[in-house]
Design a protein around this motif. Structure first.
Motif, PDB file in Angstrom:
ATOM      1  N   UNK A  93      28.215  28.887  41.812  1.00  0.00           N
ATOM      2  CA  UNK A  93      28.253  30.027  40.912  1.00  0.00           C
ATOM      3  C   UNK A  93      28.976  31.209  41.555  1.00  0.00           C
ATOM      4  N   UNK A  94      28.858  31.317  42.870  1.00  0.00           N
ATOM      5  CA  UNK A  94      29.559  32.401  43.566  1.00  0.00           C
ATOM      6  C   UNK A  94      31.072  32.264  43.386  1.00  0.00           C
TER       7      UNK A  94
ATOM      8  N   UNK B 219      34.006  34.309  35.823  1.00  0.00           N
ATOM      9  CA  UNK B 219      33.309  33.451  34.857  1.00  0.00           C
ATOM     10  C   UNK B 219      31.804  33.549  35.055  1.00  0.00           C
ATOM     11  N   UNK B 220      31.083  33.786  33.969  1.00  0.00           N
ATOM     12  CA  UNK B 220      29.638  33.788  34.009  1.00  0.00           C
ATOM     13  C   UNK B 220      29.086  32.378  33.927  1.00  0.00           C
ATOM     14  N   UNK B 221      27.760  32.222  34.033  1.00  0.00           N
ATOM     15  CA  UNK B 221      27.145  30.884  34.028  1.00  0.00           C
ATOM     16  C   UNK B 221      27.482  30.061  32.792  1.00  0.00           C
ATOM     17  N   UNK B 222      27.649  30.698  31.643  1.00  0.00           N
ATOM     18  CA  UNK B 222      27.896  29.962  30.406  1.00  0.00           C
ATOM     19  C   UNK B 222      29.362  29.964  29.980  1.00  0.00           C
ATOM     20  N   UNK B 223      30.206  30.641  30.733  1.00  0.00           N
ATOM     21  CA  UNK B 223      31.625  30.713  30.366  1.00  0.00           C
ATOM     22  C   UNK B 223      32.332  29.398  30.694  1.00  0.00           C
TER      23      UNK B 223
ATOM     24  N   UNK C  34      37.126  32.034  27.869  1.00  0.00           N
ATOM     25  CA  UNK C  34      37.511  30.864  28.668  1.00  0.00           C
ATOM     26  C   UNK C  34      38.480  31.268  29.774  1.00  0.00           C
ATOM     27  N   UNK C  35      38.276  30.703  30.953  1.00  0.00           N
ATOM     28  CA  UNK C  35      39.119  31.004  32.102  1.00  0.00           C
ATOM     29  C   UNK C  35      39.937  29.772  32.475  1.00  0.00           C
ATOM     30  N   UNK C  36      41.179  29.990  32.887  1.00  0.00           N
ATOM     31  CA  UNK C  36      42.030  28.926  33.392  1.00  0.00           C
ATOM     32  C   UNK C  36      42.206  29.123  34.892  1.00  0.00           C
ATOM     33  N   UNK C  37      41.892  28.074  35.666  1.00  0.00           N
ATOM     34  CA  UNK C  37      42.058  28.104  37.121  1.00  0.00           C
ATOM     35  C   UNK C  37      43.057  27.020  37.500  1.00  0.00           C
ATOM     36  N   UNK C  38      44.122  27.410  38.195  1.00  0.00           N
ATOM     37  CA  UNK C  38      45.149  26.468  38.637  1.00  0.00           C
ATOM     38  C   UNK C  38      45.108  26.397  40.161  1.00  0.00           C
TER      39      UNK C  38
ATOM     40  N   UNK D 228      33.123  23.326  40.252  1.00  0.00           N
ATOM     41  CA  UNK D 228      32.758  24.602  39.641  1.00  0.00           C
ATOM     42  C   UNK D 228      33.462  24.832  38.312  1.00  0.00           C
ATOM     43  N   UNK D 229      34.277  23.884  37.894  1.00  0.00           N
ATOM     44  CA  UNK D 229      34.937  23.962  36.589  1.00  0.00           C
ATOM     45  C   UNK D 229      34.109  23.216  35.551  1.00  0.00           C
TER      46      UNK D 229
END
Length: 413
Positions: A211-212, A219-223, A255-259, A293-294
Motif C-alpha cells: 500500500x505504501x 492510488x488509494x486502497x480502492x483505486x 484510475x492510475x497508469x503505471x509504466x 501492487x497493481x
C-alpha cells in the motif's frame, strides 16, 4: 517423423544420459542488462550449472575494464562489444571467430548453444561448424517484426532471410511457443523444438502487494492501478495501452497508469500521458512489489517471441489482458485466467480493458486463476527439457534430423 537418436545409438545415449556436459553458451545479452533474453538465459545457465554441467558463458564485456570475478561459479569469456543504437544500456557482441576457434580447439565443448543472432552469434556459429561441434540455437527476438516500427519495413524480408539462414545452419532451434514454431516452419525454418519459459513464483507473488508503494503512485486502497512492464519502445505497441487507459478513465477518473521500464519512447509517452507514473527499470523484489501492487495488467505488444512479463504478472495474481499471441495465447483462457483480444484488433483490446476495469470481482477471480496457472511454469522442469534437447543435439552431430521430444503440456487453471 525422424528423431535425433538413430535406433542403433539409443543404448549409447541412455548410457550417457546422466553424464555431465561441457556446454558453451554464447549470448550477446546477460544480466545485469534487463530484457527477456538476458533474464531467461541467466535462468537456463544457472539451472544447467546447478544440474552439474560444466558451463562456459561467452558474452560481450558490458563496461570498459570489466573482468570476470575470481569467485565466479562458472567460466565466463568476455569479448568486445558495442552499444546498440538507441539502447545505450544494451550491447551487441563483436565478431570473435578466431578467438572462439582457439578457445574450443584447446578444450572442445560437448555442445555449443547460441542464444542470439548478432555478430558474436554468427561468428560462434561459423567457428563451431568449422570445428565440427554440435550447435543448437534459440529464436528469442522478432528482429524482422521490429523493422516495421522503425521505418525500415523494406528490410523485413532480408532480415527474416538472414535469421532463417542462421538457424537452419544449426542442428536444432528452440522456440518458446507452439504458435511461433508453426509460424517459423511456414517461413522455411527447419528442426524447430518448443522449449517454453518459466517464472519464479517465489519472487513474483500476490503477497508482495504494498500500500505504501500505491500511495507513492497517488492510488488509494480502492483505486484501480493499471500496469504495463517492458521496454518503452515503438515495437511494444504502447499507443494501444494509452488508448485503453484513456477509455478506462472515462468510467473511472481515479484510475492510475503505471509504466515500469525505460527506453527511447519514454519522453514521447510522458508528453502524451503526463498523468501516468513512469517508474523506470525495476529489478528483483522491487519489481515483484510493483507487479503485485497493481490491479490490472495490460500488454499490447505484437512483437514478442514469448513475453516473460505475461507470466510474471500472472504469478503476481494479476488479470492480464493481451492480444492472442505469444505467451498469452499459450497460457491464457479468455475469461478464466486472463483476457485475450484478437491479434491487432485495437478496438477489441480497449473494450476488454474497460470491461475488466469496471468489474473488481471478475478481476479478483481471474487473478486467482492466473496465479494457479503460473505455478505450473516451474523453471526446474524447463531447464531439464532444455538439457534433454542439448543431449539430443550432441548425439546427432553425424545425423542431422528433426528433434522429437515428448510435448510438455502446460495445464491452465
Amino acid at each position: 517423423m525422424n528423431t535425433l537418436t538413430p535406433a542403433g545409438n539409443r543404448l549409447d545415449v541412455e548410457h550417457a544420459a546422466h553424464r555431465s556436459l561441457r556446454i558453451a553458451v554464447v549470448t550477446e545479452t546477460y544480466p545485469p542488462e534487463v530484457n527477456g533474453v538476458a533474464l531467461t538465459m541467466a535462468r537456463v545457465v544457472e539451472g544447467l550449472h546447478r544440474r552439474g554441467h560444466d558451463l562456459q558463458l561467452i558474452r560481450p564485456r558490458q563496461q570498459a575494464g570489466e573482468t570476470v570475478a575470481a569467485r565466479a561459479r562458472f567460466e565466463q569469456v568476455l569479448v568486445g562489444g558495442l552499444p546498440i543504437p538507441r539502447y545505450p544500456n544494451l550491447r551487441m557482441g563483436l565478431p570473435a571467430g578466431r578467438a572462439l576457434t582457439r578457445l574450443w580447439q584447446a578444450q572442445r565443448p560437448d555442445v555449443v548453444h547460441i542464444a542470439t543472432e548478432g555478430p558474436l552469434g554468427w561468428s560462434a556459429l561459423q567457428a563451431a561448424r568449422a570445428l565440427g561441434l554440435p550447435v543448437s540455437s534459440d529464436f528469442r527476438t522478432n528482429f524482422d517484426a521490429y523493422s516495421q516500427h522503425y521505418g525500415i519495413g523494406c528490410l523485413m524480408r532480408p532480415i527474416r532471410g538472414y535469421l532463417r539462414a542462421f538457424h537452419n545452419r544449426t542442428t536444432c532451434t528452440m522456440v518458446p511457443t507452439e504458435g511461433l514454431r508453426r509460424e517459423l516452419e511456414a517461413a522455411g525454418f527447419e528442426r524447430l523444438n518448443v522449449v517454453t519459459r518459466g517464472v519464479d513464483t517465489r519472487l513474483f507473488m500476490p503477497h508482495r502487494r504494498s500500500q505504501a508503494l500505491r500511495e507513492q503512485w497517488g492510488a488509494g486502497p480502492e483505486d484501480l492501478v493499471v500496469m504495463c512492464v517492458g521496454r518503452l519502445a515503438a515495437e511494444k505497441n504502447l499507443g494501444v495501452l494509452l488508448s485503453a487507459h484513456e477509455a478506462i478513465r472515462q468510467i473511472d477518473p481515479n484510475a492510475r497508469l503505471v509504466m515500469v521500464g525505460d527506453g527511447p519512447q519514454r519522453a514521447e509517452l510522458q508528453a502524451r500521458c503526463p498523468q501516468a507514473v513512469f517508474a523506470g527499470q525495476r529489478r528483483g523484489d522491487d519489481l515483484a512489489a510493483h507487479y503485485a501492487s497493481a490491479d490490472l495488467f495490460l500488454f499490447p505488444s505484437l512483437t514478442e517471441t514469448f513475453g516473460n512479463v505475461t507470466a510474471e504478472a500472472m504469478a503476481s495474481g494479476l488479470p492480464v489482458l493481451a492480444f492472442a499471441y505469444a505467451a498469452a495465447a499459450q497460457l491464457i483462457r479468455h475469461g478464466i485466467n486472463g483476457a485475450l483480444a484478437p491479434v491487432d484488433d485495437t478496438a477489441a483490446f480497449v473494450r476488454a480493458a474497460v470491461e475488466l476495469a469496471a468489474d473488481a470481482a471478475q478481476r479478483r477471480d481471474i487473478g486467482l486463476q492466473a496465479r494457479k496457472t503460473a505455478e505450473t511454469l516451474d523453471w526446474d522442469s524447463i531447464v531439464a527439457r532444455f538439457e534433454g534437447v542439448l543431449r539430443q543435439v550432441m548425439h546427432s552431430a553425424d545425423a542431422p534430423a528433426t528433434i522429437t521430444l515428448p510435448a510438455r503440456r502446460h495445464p491452465v487453471a
